[in-house]
Design an enzyme around this catalytic site. Structure first.
Site, PDB file in Angstrom:
ATOM      1  N   PRO A  38       0.838  -1.213   0.000  1.00 42.66           N
ATOM      2  CA  PRO A  38       0.000   0.000   0.000  1.00 42.66           C
ATOM      3  C   PRO A  38       0.867   1.254   0.000  1.00 42.66           C
ATOM      4  O   PRO A  38       1.789   1.382   0.808  1.00 42.66           O
ATOM      5  CB  PRO A  38      -0.811  -0.131   1.298  1.00 42.66           C
ATOM      6  CG  PRO A  38      -0.032  -1.077   2.149  1.00 42.66           C
ATOM      7  CD  PRO A  38       0.656  -2.016   1.215  1.00 42.66           C
ATOM      8  N   LEU A  39       0.578   2.174  -0.904  1.00 39.48           N
ATOM      9  CA  LEU A  39       1.388   3.379  -1.066  1.00 39.48           C
ATOM     10  C   LEU A  39       0.488   4.600  -0.883  1.00 39.48           C
ATOM     11  O   LEU A  39      -0.369   4.888  -1.726  1.00 39.48           O
ATOM     12  CB  LEU A  39       2.031   3.402  -2.457  1.00 39.48           C
ATOM     13  CG  LEU A  39       2.897   2.191  -2.819  1.00 39.48           C
ATOM     14  CD1 LEU A  39       3.254   2.205  -4.292  1.00 39.48           C
ATOM     15  CD2 LEU A  39       4.139   2.154  -1.953  1.00 39.48           C
ATOM     16  N   THR A  40       0.657   5.312   0.206  1.00 42.17           N
ATOM     17  CA  THR A  40      -0.164   6.479   0.491  1.00 42.17           C
ATOM     18  C   THR A  40       0.098   7.581  -0.534  1.00 42.17           C
ATOM     19  O   THR A  40       1.242   7.864  -0.865  1.00 42.17           O
ATOM     20  CB  THR A  40       0.113   6.989   1.919  1.00 42.17           C
ATOM     21  OG1 THR A  40      -0.125   5.924   2.842  1.00 42.17           O
ATOM     22  CG2 THR A  40      -0.785   8.163   2.269  1.00 42.17           C
ATOM     23  N   GLN A  72      -6.069  -1.170   3.731  1.00 46.69           N
ATOM     24  CA  GLN A  72      -5.249  -0.877   4.907  1.00 46.69           C
ATOM     25  C   GLN A  72      -5.932   0.180   5.766  1.00 46.69           C
ATOM     26  O   GLN A  72      -6.368   1.216   5.258  1.00 46.69           O
ATOM     27  CB  GLN A  72      -3.860  -0.384   4.496  1.00 46.69           C
ATOM     28  CG  GLN A  72      -2.911  -0.220   5.679  1.00 46.69           C
ATOM     29  CD  GLN A  72      -1.556   0.324   5.268  1.00 46.69           C
ATOM     30  OE1 GLN A  72      -1.424   1.506   4.959  1.00 46.69           O
ATOM     31  NE2 GLN A  72      -0.548  -0.529   5.254  1.00 46.69           N
ATOM     32  N   CYS A 130       3.332   3.760   9.837  1.00 47.81           N
ATOM     33  CA  CYS A 130       3.325   5.142   9.371  1.00 47.81           C
ATOM     34  C   CYS A 130       4.045   6.049  10.366  1.00 47.81           C
ATOM     35  O   CYS A 130       3.691   6.097  11.546  1.00 47.81           O
ATOM     36  CB  CYS A 130       1.889   5.623   9.189  1.00 47.81           C
ATOM     37  SG  CYS A 130       1.767   7.307   8.555  1.00 47.81           S
ATOM     38  N   LYS A 169       1.264  -4.435   9.150  1.00 48.41           N
ATOM     39  CA  LYS A 169       2.515  -3.890   8.626  1.00 48.41           C
ATOM     40  C   LYS A 169       3.204  -3.097   9.723  1.00 48.41           C
ATOM     41  O   LYS A 169       2.600  -2.207  10.336  1.00 48.41           O
ATOM     42  CB  LYS A 169       2.256  -2.972   7.430  1.00 48.41           C
ATOM     43  CG  LYS A 169       3.546  -2.466   6.784  1.00 48.41           C
ATOM     44  CD  LYS A 169       3.270  -1.461   5.684  1.00 48.41           C
ATOM     45  CE  LYS A 169       3.176  -0.058   6.231  1.00 48.41           C
ATOM     46  NZ  LYS A 169       3.173   0.966   5.165  1.00 48.41           N
TER      47      LYS A 169
END
Length: 326
Positions: free
Chosen positions: A172-174, A226, A257, A296
């Site tokens: 997952p890439l914000t 996510q 994060c 994660k």
């Protein structure tokens, strides 16, 4: 016909609209060529490809029939669900049951802890309304065949399996891993995709912009979402909400994060330093999900101090199916 009459502030003359509209960008419309119909009609910047006599929108019936009934993008937020969330009418039955099993640490206002071993968290839910004093009847049906699906939870071996061994997982890439980007990655060989980080409190409030992060294209055969949050009540409720309303193969918890806005609220990698809250979140979400739960994490929170090897065995005991290390 316009029902607003002279009070209407919109333009109804199509010819006048087209006269002031900028020129088209090209001769062909990709939506019309692909689906046989362009939903934008005269407002399309490639409208000349599908406008007929009288500025009517042309439909390729043969091509449109091939796509009829096919849902290309799933997990959309319906107006009815959004209304329930905004008015707080959505019932979180499983989440409330789990949260009732959390005992307060004490009278000093500390966060609740998990129920002691040997105590039945369902005991309170199965009591009569008079014994609980809240006047709410238990959720066991009184008419029809008796089933145990509301009382007995799925065992880990009965849950849906996630077989991704040997497959390429697009993390997952914000702000980057949106649906168009994931579609491109699928063409280049990605097997497993995951949506961008979604804040659980925004999802529970029915924010359309946050629900857009959960959208799934029909080409994404293995797809997960996510979630980010700092407290077991909101994360557990959000997990139950998604479990009942969207199509997803797994749910991932963002414990990696490092953004200050997230970290200072106790979410993201700050959960690695709050083991009690972390455990409650994992156990709670796992209890309400019918799909695997993944986590994660980072190697550590402080520089040159790695703690991932100490946390991973605990996460497995709490019920997570997979842990990815950033």
């Amino acid at each position: 016909k316009c029902f607003f009459g002279p009070r209407c502030r919109f333009l109804h003359d199509v010819g006048e609209y087209l006269a002031g509209k900028p020129s088209d960008l090209g001769q062909r419309c990709v939506l019309f060529d692909t689906f046989g119909r362009c939903p934008y009609g005269v407002t399309c910047r490639f409208a000349r490809a599908h406008l007929g006599d009288g500025h009517q929108n042309i439909v390729n019936a043969a091509l449109a029939q091939q796509w009829e009934g096919k849902l290309l993008v799933r997990n959309n937020l319906s107006k009815d669900l959004q209304r329930q969330l905004r008015k707080r009418k959505f019932v979180f039955q499983k989440a409330e049951e789990y949260l009732r099993g959390l005992k307060p640490r004490g009278g000093d206002g500390d966060s609740p802890v998990l129920q002691e071993e040997g105590e039945d968290p369902k005991a309170e839910a199965l009591q009569s309304p008079s014994s609980r004093g809240d006047g709410v009847a238990p959720s066991i049906p009184t008419v029809g065949p008796l089933t145990d699906e509301d009382v007995t939870k799925l065992r880990p071996c009965e849950k849906k399996k996630l077989d991704i061994q040997g497959k390429l997982y697009l993390a997952p890439l914000t702000t980057c891993g949106n649906l168009p980007f994931r579609r491109i990655c699928k063409r280049f060989g990605a097997d497993v995709t995951c949506g961008e980080m979604a804040v659980c409190t925004n999802l529970l409030q029915g924010q359309s912009s946050e629900w857009a992060l959960l959208k799934r294209h029909h080409t994404e055969d293995i797809f997960g979402v996510q979630l980010e949050g700092a407290f077991p009540d909101t994360m557990t409720k959000c997990a139950e909400l998604l479990n009942r309303t969207i199509e997803v193969d797994f749910v991932d918890i963002n414990v990696g994060c490092p953004i200050d806005l997230v970290y200072k609220k106790g979410g993201g990698c700050a959960l690695m330093t709050r083991s009690n809250k972390f455990e409650q979140i994992v156990r709670g979400m796992n209890s309400v999900l019918d799909v695997p739960l993944t986590v994660k994490i980072r190697t550590g929170v402080q520089e040159k101090i790695n703690v991932a090897h100490k946390i991973i065995p605990k996460i497995r005991e709490w019920g997570a199916s997979m842990v990815t290390v950033r």
